[in-house]
Design a protein around this motif. Structure first.
Motif, PDB file in Angstrom:
ATOM      1  N   VAL A  18      37.374  82.584  72.425  1.00 49.91           N
ATOM      2  CA  VAL A  18      37.986  83.660  73.212  1.00 49.91           C
ATOM      3  C   VAL A  18      39.459  83.369  73.460  1.00 49.91           C
ATOM      4  CG1 VAL A  18      37.991  84.810  75.466  1.00 49.91           C
ATOM      5  CG2 VAL A  18      35.823  84.330  74.298  1.00 49.91           C
ATOM      6  N   ASP A  19      39.779  82.120  73.803  1.00 51.23           N
ATOM      7  CA  ASP A  19      41.176  81.732  74.030  1.00 51.23           C
ATOM      8  C   ASP A  19      42.031  82.043  72.805  1.00 51.23           C
ATOM      9  OD1 ASP A  19      40.461  80.786  76.510  1.00 51.23           O
ATOM     10  OD2 ASP A  19      40.425  78.668  75.900  1.00 51.23           O
ATOM     11  N   LEU A  20      41.523  81.709  71.643  1.00 48.31           N
ATOM     12  CA  LEU A  20      42.288  81.920  70.411  1.00 48.31           C
ATOM     13  C   LEU A  20      42.423  83.401  70.091  1.00 48.31           C
ATOM     14  CD1 LEU A  20      40.726  79.040  68.296  1.00 48.31           C
ATOM     15  CD2 LEU A  20      43.051  79.122  69.193  1.00 48.31           C
ATOM     16  N   ALA A  21      41.342  84.146  70.332  1.00 49.00           N
ATOM     17  CA  ALA A  21      41.362  85.581  70.023  1.00 49.00           C
ATOM     18  C   ALA A  21      42.296  86.355  70.951  1.00 49.00           C
ATOM     19  CB  ALA A  21      39.952  86.159  70.112  1.00 49.00           C
ATOM     20  N   THR A  22      42.465  85.849  72.179  1.00 48.86           N
ATOM     21  CA  THR A  22      43.283  86.560  73.172  1.00 48.86           C
ATOM     22  C   THR A  22      44.645  85.917  73.383  1.00 48.86           C
ATOM     23  OG1 THR A  22      42.272  85.275  74.973  1.00 48.86           O
ATOM     24  CG2 THR A  22      41.235  87.378  74.391  1.00 48.86           C
ATOM     25  N   ALA A  23      44.953  84.908  72.564  1.00 52.51           N
ATOM     26  CA  ALA A  23      46.233  84.182  72.685  1.00 52.51           C
ATOM     27  C   ALA A  23      46.435  83.702  74.124  1.00 52.51           C
ATOM     28  CB  ALA A  23      47.403  85.066  72.229  1.00 52.51           C
ATOM     29  N   ALA A  24      45.419  83.062  74.657  1.00 49.48           N
ATOM     30  CA  ALA A  24      45.452  82.585  76.039  1.00 49.48           C
ATOM     31  C   ALA A  24      46.511  81.507  76.220  1.00 49.48           C
ATOM     32  CB  ALA A  24      44.078  82.040  76.435  1.00 49.48           C
ATOM     33  N   ALA A  26      48.260  78.107  76.694  1.00 44.16           N
ATOM     34  CA  ALA A  26      47.908  76.834  76.064  1.00 44.16           C
ATOM     35  C   ALA A  26      47.224  75.882  77.041  1.00 44.16           C
ATOM     36  CB  ALA A  26      49.156  76.184  75.486  1.00 44.16           C
ATOM     37  N   ALA A  27      47.647  75.932  78.301  1.00 46.24           N
ATOM     38  CA  ALA A  27      47.050  75.038  79.293  1.00 46.24           C
ATOM     39  C   ALA A  27      45.568  75.339  79.472  1.00 46.24           C
ATOM     40  CB  ALA A  27      47.785  75.173  80.631  1.00 46.24           C
ATOM     41  N   LEU A  28      45.212  76.632  79.457  1.00 48.78           N
ATOM     42  CA  LEU A  28      43.803  77.005  79.595  1.00 48.78           C
ATOM     43  C   LEU A  28      43.008  76.569  78.369  1.00 48.78           C
ATOM     44  CD1 LEU A  28      41.580  78.463  81.192  1.00 48.78           C
ATOM     45  CD2 LEU A  28      42.262  80.589  80.043  1.00 48.78           C
ATOM     46  N   THR A  29      43.589  76.759  77.194  1.00 52.98           N
ATOM     47  CA  THR A  29      42.911  76.336  75.957  1.00 52.98           C
ATOM     48  C   THR A  29      42.701  74.829  75.952  1.00 52.98           C
ATOM     49  OG1 THR A  29      43.936  78.168  74.749  1.00 52.98           O
ATOM     50  CG2 THR A  29      43.052  76.347  73.438  1.00 52.98           C
ATOM     51  N   ASN A  30      43.718  74.083  76.369  1.00 53.50           N
ATOM     52  CA  ASN A  30      43.601  72.620  76.412  1.00 53.50           C
ATOM     53  C   ASN A  30      42.524  72.194  77.406  1.00 53.50           C
ATOM     54  OD1 ASN A  30      45.633  72.344  74.535  1.00 53.50           O
ATOM     55  ND2 ASN A  30      47.254  72.032  76.063  1.00 53.50           N
ATOM     56  N   GLU A  31      42.447  72.920  78.529  1.00 55.30           N
ATOM     57  CA  GLU A  31      41.425  72.620  79.530  1.00 55.30           C
ATOM     58  C   GLU A  31      40.024  72.832  78.964  1.00 55.30           C
ATOM     59  OE1 GLU A  31      39.874  74.419  83.803  1.00 55.30           O
ATOM     60  OE2 GLU A  31      42.002  74.615  83.268  1.00 55.30           O
ATOM     61  N   PRO A  64      40.573  66.276  71.954  1.00 57.54           N
ATOM     62  CA  PRO A  64      41.795  66.700  72.638  1.00 57.54           C
ATOM     63  C   PRO A  64      43.035  66.525  71.757  1.00 57.54           C
ATOM     64  CG  PRO A  64      40.411  65.470  74.144  1.00 57.54           C
ATOM     65  CD  PRO A  64      39.767  65.360  72.787  1.00 57.54           C
ATOM     66  N   GLY A  65      43.819  67.576  71.691  1.00 55.69           N
ATOM     67  CA  GLY A  65      45.019  67.547  70.862  1.00 55.69           C
ATOM     68  C   GLY A  65      44.805  68.052  69.459  1.00 55.69           C
ATOM     69  N   ALA A  66      43.545  68.279  69.066  1.00 58.46           N
ATOM     70  CA  ALA A  66      43.265  68.777  67.714  1.00 58.46           C
ATOM     71  C   ALA A  66      43.859  70.171  67.538  1.00 58.46           C
ATOM     72  CB  ALA A  66      41.759  68.811  67.462  1.00 58.46           C
ATOM     73  N   THR A  67      44.393  70.438  66.363  1.00 58.15           N
ATOM     74  CA  THR A  67      44.951  71.752  66.065  1.00 58.15           C
ATOM     75  C   THR A  67      43.824  72.749  65.845  1.00 58.15           C
ATOM     76  OG1 THR A  67      46.890  70.754  65.021  1.00 58.15           O
ATOM     77  CG2 THR A  67      46.432  73.058  64.494  1.00 58.15           C
ATOM     78  N   LEU A  68      43.903  73.878  66.515  1.00 60.96           N
ATOM     79  CA  LEU A  68      42.870  74.897  66.411  1.00 60.96           C
ATOM     80  C   LEU A  68      43.337  76.029  65.510  1.00 60.96           C
ATOM     81  CD1 LEU A  68      41.797  75.057  70.172  1.00 60.96           C
ATOM     82  CD2 LEU A  68      40.688  73.819  68.319  1.00 60.96           C
ATOM     83  N   ASN A  69      42.394  76.618  64.789  1.00 61.19           N
ATOM     84  CA  ASN A  69      42.680  77.690  63.838  1.00 61.19           C
ATOM     85  C   ASN A  69      42.090  78.992  64.370  1.00 61.19           C
ATOM     86  OD1 ASN A  69      42.922  79.452  61.699  1.00 61.19           O
ATOM     87  ND2 ASN A  69      42.043  78.063  60.177  1.00 61.19           N
ATOM     88  N   ALA A  70      42.928  79.967  64.627  1.00 56.17           N
ATOM     89  CA  ALA A  70      42.474  81.232  65.195  1.00 56.17           C
ATOM     90  C   ALA A  70      41.521  81.979  64.273  1.00 56.17           C
ATOM     91  CB  ALA A  70      43.674  82.115  65.517  1.00 56.17           C
ATOM     92  N   GLU A  71      41.513  81.644  62.982  1.00 54.02           N
ATOM     93  CA  GLU A  71      40.639  82.324  62.040  1.00 54.02           C
ATOM     94  C   GLU A  71      39.257  81.692  61.954  1.00 54.02           C
ATOM     95  OE1 GLU A  71      42.570  82.653  58.280  1.00 54.02           O
ATOM     96  OE2 GLU A  71      44.234  83.853  59.067  1.00 54.02           O
TER      97      GLU A  71
END
Length: 398
Positions: A18-24, A26-31, A64-71
């Motif tokens: 959801v974070d990736l789909a909504t461009a949340a 970064a702090a929330l995504t990291n959390e 933690p710190g891993a790069t996430l792919n929105a696709e």
């Protein structure tokens, strides 16, 4: 307890998606990534005992710190991995897949997750609901248990009236696919329209030698029943679905109506998904995928460029994409899958020819190994016959 942490892992995989789909933020995504990681570390050692590839996949994005792919479809992929592991480890670390329930937030959002699998970093996610084909493997597993208990009445019951799937194994093999190359080759070679069903019904009924009380023949009956259900039937229908998908790819390529294209693509991908589901199964130990793992171990190919499952998985992934983006390439991916499926059963033929030779040399019973080799050769015999009739006849005589 472990069901709780499995649910937590799926929840945070969903929140990351959801974070990736909504461009949340970064702090929330990291959390969410960190929270998911904390729960995952509890579950990881357990899942690693069942699915090392799936474990590596989940680890790759929760770290933690891993790069996430929105696709990436993190939630659906993780859900498939965990549900499969829970099934495999039920009775030890988990109770049942049903105990996982469904993530209500995903249900409310209308998220549809269909089956998939991750192997050696290759991830296939189905585009459609093909559970009845994934679950054929669960009925095969139940047949294996019934055979181990010499309960042939139950074998016949499951063969005709599935427990887990909505499609019976008999329905896979009692079909006329005239005009499809694999079907036509099998029928021409065995001189009957439903050769797998004929053998299964004879084995289940205990007709002829299959009714012998001799231990060696009883073992042969058991091996034929198990392997025709697990291998011959699955391959038979899987190849049919591949053929269907290649024909649908031709329709997609020839289509000149933009509004009709999505429907044609969906139809082709559904057939492709069905083929994949039959190959991998919900229970990989009761599917051709599981058979390939054993043969790779026997022939030392698992950690080489000739890992059959890895090649087939990649072809399935690429073929699914091609149905939408390059339909003329689908035939090539289908050919790759079929060619490497045949390797599984050629390896099986060779292995049991070797074991049979040892039986003869050592004066030990031969019928069990003879039956296993016959079941594997059955799948590839028509193609061996096309290039070497005398060689095919020799193997049939074994």
């Amino acid at each position: 307890t472990f069901i709780t942490y499995a649910q937590c892992v799926m929840r945070y995989a969903y929140l990351l998606a959801v974070d990736l789909a909504t461009a949340a933020d970064a702090a929330l995504t990291n959390e969410h990534q960190a929270e998911g990681f904390a729960f995952w570390r509890i579950l990881a050692p357990i899942l690693a005992t069942s699915d090392t590839s799936g474990t590596a996949y989940i680890e790759s994005y929760f770290l933690p710190g891993a790069t996430l792919n929105a696709e990436e479809n993190y939630y659906c992929s993780t859900k498939a991995i965990i549900e499969r592991a829970v099934h495999d480890l039920s009775g030890t670390y988990f109770t049942s897949v049903e105990a996982l329930g469904e993530l209500q937030a995903a249900v409310d959002a209308g998220v549809n997750c269909y089956g998939g699998y991750v192997y050696e970093g290759i991830r296939y996610v189905s585009t459609s609901n093909v559970d009845k084909y994934f679950n054929i493997s669960l009925d095969v597993a139940a047949i294996k248990v019934a055979i181990a208990n010499s309960d042939w009445a139950q074998v016949g019951n499951i063969y005709n009236n599935p427990t887990f799937s909505t499609k019976s194994i008999r329905q896979l093999v009692y079909r006329d696919f005239t005009g499809e190359p694999y079907y036509d080759d099998m029928v021409a070679y065995y001189a009957e329209p439903y050769p797998i069903n004929t053998i299964m019904e004879e084995v289940i009924a205990g007709d002829g030698i299959y009714g012998s009380t001799d231990e060696d023949y009883a073992a042969a009956r058991a091996e034929l029943g198990e392997k025709f259900a697990m291998d011959a039937a699955a391959v038979w229908y899987m190849v049919h679905e591949l053929w269907q998908a290649t024909q649908q790819a031709l329709d997609i390529d020839a289509n000149e109506e933009p509004g009709k294209r999505p429907e044609l693509v969906a139809g082709g991908q559904h057939s492709w998904d069905e083929a994949f589901a039959l190959f991998v199964g919900t229970d990989t130990s009761a599917s051709p995928f599981g058979r390939a793992l054993k043969r790779a171990s026997n022939f030392g190919t698992k950690d080489t460029a000739f890992n059959v499952n890895k090649i087939i998985m990649q072809a399935f992934v690429d073929g699914l994409d091609a149905l939408n983006n390059n339909p003329t390439a689908v035939q090539g991916y289908s050919d790759t899958i079929f060619q490497h499926v045949t390797i599984i059963y050629l390896q099986g033929t060779l292995r049991y020819a070797y074991l049979l030779e040892l039986d003869v040399a050592n004066g030990t019973p031969i019928r069990e190994h003879q039956a296993e080799g016959a079941a594997f050769f059955f799948i590839v015999a028509p193609f061996v016959d096309q290039v070497d009739p005398s060689g095919a006849a020799y193997n049939q005589d074994l």
